[in-house]
Design a protein around this motif. Sequence first.
Motif, mmCIF file in Angstrom:
data_model
loop_
_atom_site.group_PDB
_atom_site.id
_atom_site.type_symbol
_atom_site.label_atom_id
_atom_site.label_comp_id
_atom_site.label_asym_id
_atom_site.label_seq_id
_atom_site.Cartn_x
_atom_site.Cartn_y
_atom_site.Cartn_z
ATOM 1 N N ASP A 155 80.556 9.739 91.588
ATOM 2 C CA ASP A 155 81.514 10.071 90.534
ATOM 3 C C ASP A 155 82.625 11.006 90.998
ATOM 4 O OD1 ASP A 155 82.269 10.028 87.676
ATOM 5 O OD2 ASP A 155 81.666 12.132 87.710
ATOM 6 N N GLY A 156 82.367 11.830 91.987
ATOM 7 C CA GLY A 156 83.395 12.738 92.478
ATOM 8 C C GLY A 156 83.572 13.982 91.633
ATOM 9 N N GLY A 157 82.550 14.336 90.875
ATOM 10 C CA GLY A 157 82.591 15.547 90.079
ATOM 11 C C GLY A 157 82.395 16.783 90.939
ATOM 12 N N PRO A 158 82.132 17.924 90.326
ATOM 13 C CA PRO A 158 82.055 19.179 91.086
ATOM 14 C C PRO A 158 80.909 19.244 92.082
ATOM 15 C CG PRO A 158 81.438 19.507 88.775
ATOM 16 C CD PRO A 158 82.006 18.146 88.875
ATOM 17 N N HIS A 159 79.904 18.356 91.972
ATOM 18 C CA HIS A 159 78.796 18.373 92.928
ATOM 19 C C HIS A 159 79.111 17.592 94.208
ATOM 20 C CE1 HIS A 159 75.822 20.358 90.355
ATOM 21 N NE2 HIS A 159 76.367 19.686 89.361
ATOM 22 N N GLN A 160 80.089 16.711 94.179
ATOM 23 C CA GLN A 160 80.412 15.894 95.356
ATOM 24 C C GLN A 160 81.575 16.523 96.121
ATOM 25 O OE1 GLN A 160 80.121 13.689 92.176
ATOM 26 N NE2 GLN A 160 77.976 14.103 92.640
ATOM 27 N N MET A 161 81.338 17.701 96.670
ATOM 28 C CA MET A 161 82.391 18.471 97.313
ATOM 29 C C MET A 161 82.747 17.904 98.691
ATOM 30 S SD MET A 161 81.471 22.383 96.198
ATOM 31 C CE MET A 161 79.711 22.267 96.538
ATOM 32 N N ILE A 162 84.031 18.015 99.057
ATOM 33 C CA ILE A 162 84.539 17.529 100.333
ATOM 34 C C ILE A 162 85.149 18.716 101.069
ATOM 35 C CG2 ILE A 162 85.898 15.748 101.477
ATOM 36 C CD1 ILE A 162 86.235 14.389 98.729
ATOM 37 N N PRO A 163 84.426 19.354 101.967
ATOM 38 C CA PRO A 163 84.978 20.487 102.718
ATOM 39 C C PRO A 163 86.130 20.047 103.620
ATOM 40 C CG PRO A 163 82.570 20.440 102.844
ATOM 41 C CD PRO A 163 83.000 19.133 102.274
ATOM 42 N N PRO A 164 86.992 20.986 104.029
ATOM 43 C CA PRO A 164 88.093 20.644 104.930
ATOM 44 C C PRO A 164 87.598 19.970 106.206
ATOM 45 C CG PRO A 164 88.386 22.859 104.068
ATOM 46 C CD PRO A 164 87.017 22.413 103.629
ATOM 47 N N GLY A 165 88.303 18.925 106.607
ATOM 48 C CA GLY A 165 87.978 18.229 107.843
ATOM 49 C C GLY A 165 86.861 17.218 107.741
ATOM 50 N N THR A 166 86.332 16.985 106.527
ATOM 51 C CA THR A 166 85.242 16.020 106.355
ATOM 52 C C THR A 166 85.708 14.814 105.553
ATOM 53 O OG1 THR A 166 84.383 17.004 104.314
ATOM 54 C CG2 THR A 166 83.586 17.907 106.401
ATOM 55 N N THR A 167 84.892 13.755 105.607
ATOM 56 C CA THR A 167 85.189 12.511 104.899
ATOM 57 C C THR A 167 84.021 12.149 103.989
ATOM 58 O OG1 THR A 167 86.586 11.675 106.697
ATOM 59 C CG2 THR A 167 85.716 10.048 105.147
ATOM 60 N N TRP A 168 84.328 11.813 102.757
ATOM 61 C CA TRP A 168 83.343 11.382 101.763
ATOM 62 C C TRP A 168 83.515 9.884 101.560
ATOM 63 C CZ3 TRP A 168 84.231 11.093 95.966
ATOM 64 C CH2 TRP A 168 83.031 10.863 95.271
ATOM 65 N N THR A 169 82.395 9.132 101.537
ATOM 66 C CA THR A 169 82.495 7.671 101.478
ATOM 67 C C THR A 169 81.660 7.105 100.324
ATOM 68 O OG1 THR A 169 80.724 7.522 103.121
ATOM 69 C CG2 THR A 169 82.997 7.383 103.938
ATOM 70 N N PRO A 170 82.083 7.314 99.081
ATOM 71 C CA PRO A 170 81.374 6.700 97.964
ATOM 72 C C PRO A 170 81.646 5.203 97.904
ATOM 73 C CG PRO A 170 83.376 7.712 97.162
ATOM 74 C CD PRO A 170 83.277 8.056 98.631
ATOM 75 N N GLU A 171 80.715 4.460 97.333
ATOM 76 C CA GLU A 171 80.923 3.025 97.137
ATOM 77 C C GLU A 171 80.200 2.575 95.887
ATOM 78 O OE1 GLU A 171 78.245 0.378 99.738
ATOM 79 O OE2 GLU A 171 78.725 2.064 101.053
ATOM 80 N N TRP A 172 80.772 1.548 95.236
ATOM 81 C CA TRP A 172 80.179 1.000 94.027
ATOM 82 C C TRP A 172 80.792 -0.368 93.756
ATOM 83 C CZ3 TRP A 172 83.989 4.671 94.147
ATOM 84 C CH2 TRP A 172 85.136 4.427 93.397
ATOM 85 N N THR A 173 80.224 -1.069 92.814
ATOM 86 C CA THR A 173 80.748 -2.360 92.384
ATOM 87 C C THR A 173 81.488 -2.190 91.066
ATOM 88 O OG1 THR A 173 78.960 -3.551 93.499
ATOM 89 C CG2 THR A 173 80.155 -4.739 91.777
ATOM 90 N N ILE A 174 82.682 -2.755 90.982
ATOM 91 C CA ILE A 174 83.487 -2.678 89.757
ATOM 92 C C ILE A 174 82.829 -3.557 88.700
ATOM 93 C CG2 ILE A 174 85.735 -3.030 88.715
ATOM 94 C CD1 ILE A 174 85.825 -0.888 90.835
ATOM 95 N N GLU A 175 82.329 -2.924 87.644
ATOM 96 C CA GLU A 175 81.586 -3.645 86.605
ATOM 97 C C GLU A 175 82.115 -3.272 85.227
ATOM 98 O OE1 GLU A 175 77.203 -4.015 88.689
ATOM 99 O OE2 GLU A 175 77.725 -2.102 87.751
ATOM 100 N N GLN A 176 83.423 -3.383 85.037
ATOM 101 C CA GLN A 176 84.011 -3.018 83.755
ATOM 102 C C GLN A 176 85.283 -3.827 83.532
ATOM 103 O OE1 GLN A 176 84.582 1.031 85.752
ATOM 104 N NE2 GLN A 176 86.091 1.143 84.093
ATOM 105 N N PRO A 177 85.767 -3.843 82.297
ATOM 106 C CA PRO A 177 86.963 -4.644 81.996
ATOM 107 C C PRO A 177 88.210 -4.102 82.678
ATOM 108 C CG PRO A 177 85.747 -4.079 79.990
ATOM 109 C CD PRO A 177 85.171 -3.250 81.100
ATOM 110 N N ALA A 178 89.273 -4.893 82.617
ATOM 111 C CA ALA A 178 90.572 -4.448 83.115
ATOM 112 C C ALA A 178 90.942 -3.128 82.458
ATOM 113 C CB ALA A 178 91.632 -5.506 82.827
ATOM 114 N N ALA A 179 91.514 -2.199 83.239
ATOM 115 C CA ALA A 179 91.839 -0.881 82.699
ATOM 116 C C ALA A 179 92.782 -0.150 83.645
ATOM 117 C CB ALA A 179 90.574 -0.043 82.483
ATOM 118 N N THR A 180 93.463 0.842 83.098
ATOM 119 C CA THR A 180 94.240 1.792 83.881
ATOM 120 C C THR A 180 93.427 3.073 83.970
ATOM 121 O OG1 THR A 180 96.361 0.858 83.163
ATOM 122 C CG2 THR A 180 96.386 3.111 84.021
#
Length: 485
Positions: free
Chosen positions: A117-142
Amino acid sequence: MKRRSLLSLTVLAVVAGCSSSSEQPRNRDFTQRLRIPPILEPTIDIDGAKRFALELRSGRSAFVPGRETDTWGINGAYLGPVVRATRGDRVRMSVTNRLPETTTLHWHGMRLPARMDGGPHQMIPPGTTWTPEWTIEQPAATSWFHPHLHGRTAMHVYRGLAGLFLIDDPDGSALPHEYGVDDVPLIVQDKVIGDDGELTTGGVDNGTFGLLGDTILINGTRDPFFEVRTELVRFRLLNASNARVYRIGFADGRTFRVTGADAGPLDRPVTVDRVKISPGERVEFVARFSPGETVVLDSRGEPEKSANDIEEDDFPLLRIVATAGLKPSPAVPASLGGPGPDTAPPGARIRRFSLSGSEINDRDMDMTRIDEVVPAGAVEIWEIDNTTYAHNFHIHEVAFRILEINGVAPPPYQAGPKDTVFLPKKAKARLLVRFGTHVDPVTPYMYHCHILRHEDKGMMGQFVVVEPGTEHLVPRTVPAGHHHD
């Protein structure tokens, strides 16, 4: 209400105890061509997943021609590219932090596992890379993405970290879809920019609401104009401001047709002349233009002040210039495929939340505390009671329907699927909330006020989604060190 000119109309601005950085708006010359954020092309991994590479970095931007200022951006100096994916896609994000401090990147409006989700628990310290992945399972949206670091969200978003995430649906209705031509993003933000071109950050973390700017940027463009080449144009409107609330329409009073809300399409178009949109909310609408005409998109205050804390300022936003020969556009479909009217199932659980100055149910945010436990797939009623000045309320990973605000059904354009709702001073809302099926008893989602100063001060709670019947077995604390970097 004071009028500056026929083209100067007003914006809603929440003001009780606001920062001294809140100033009267400036006149607009509309001399800069509207910037259209580029679409980010993915690479295709060996397993077929679409990989999108995002780099958070510092840079320099010229909001005043010839005068640069320090900003933050994603794959650029300010704002980010547009991520675009289709329902059914497997997406894999590579988010690299090149900034001098830790941040996060939250996928606002996305239905996905809590660990991604990328909320406050999924922190990305300087110089690091975060690689979340998921399947899009929802209607068209902005939808969109922005930082969500606890205590620093307001500053990180204000400096420029935000971008659109567009979801397409092969089975969706046929609306204008040529990006940048008749499918146009409008990211609306208020700033304080000095005559020297410097972006002022003082006040972002001060006062009741933080900074309320006197200059409006659209897609990072100051004084923008846009050239229309088709009879119909679909606008995707995002309020990415820290605190301002807008009521957007056209200076000449023409009507337009709302086709989508935060979380997806309406069931049918709704004709309006204004839409109110608070921080974090999105609205999709289609407007008609005539050859050779010029019209201003603006924000205008309510005709009469009510018993809430709103200051009404004049904010022209965007000059739209139609070419002499407009390409014909297909009619807006009568049915858009969104969900129709919805009702709560018998015996639906009711949860109640009281909003005060910076607390929910008399408690500030605690990263270690689980406030609510929800069974997967639940349909619940959430009652939100705003006991003080203006707030709004955003729930991660859900789509909800606004049943009532102060005992009255919402306007039809707000009756579609939502994830954020505005609550004026002393307002009460009843929401019909549909939860997803991604279970995780130790990784929470958030609910919070999306006025970012309030969120940073602690106006946020946490909930987990678990297998039905296991709610009583779930610890009400987040395990120590349970972060996904």
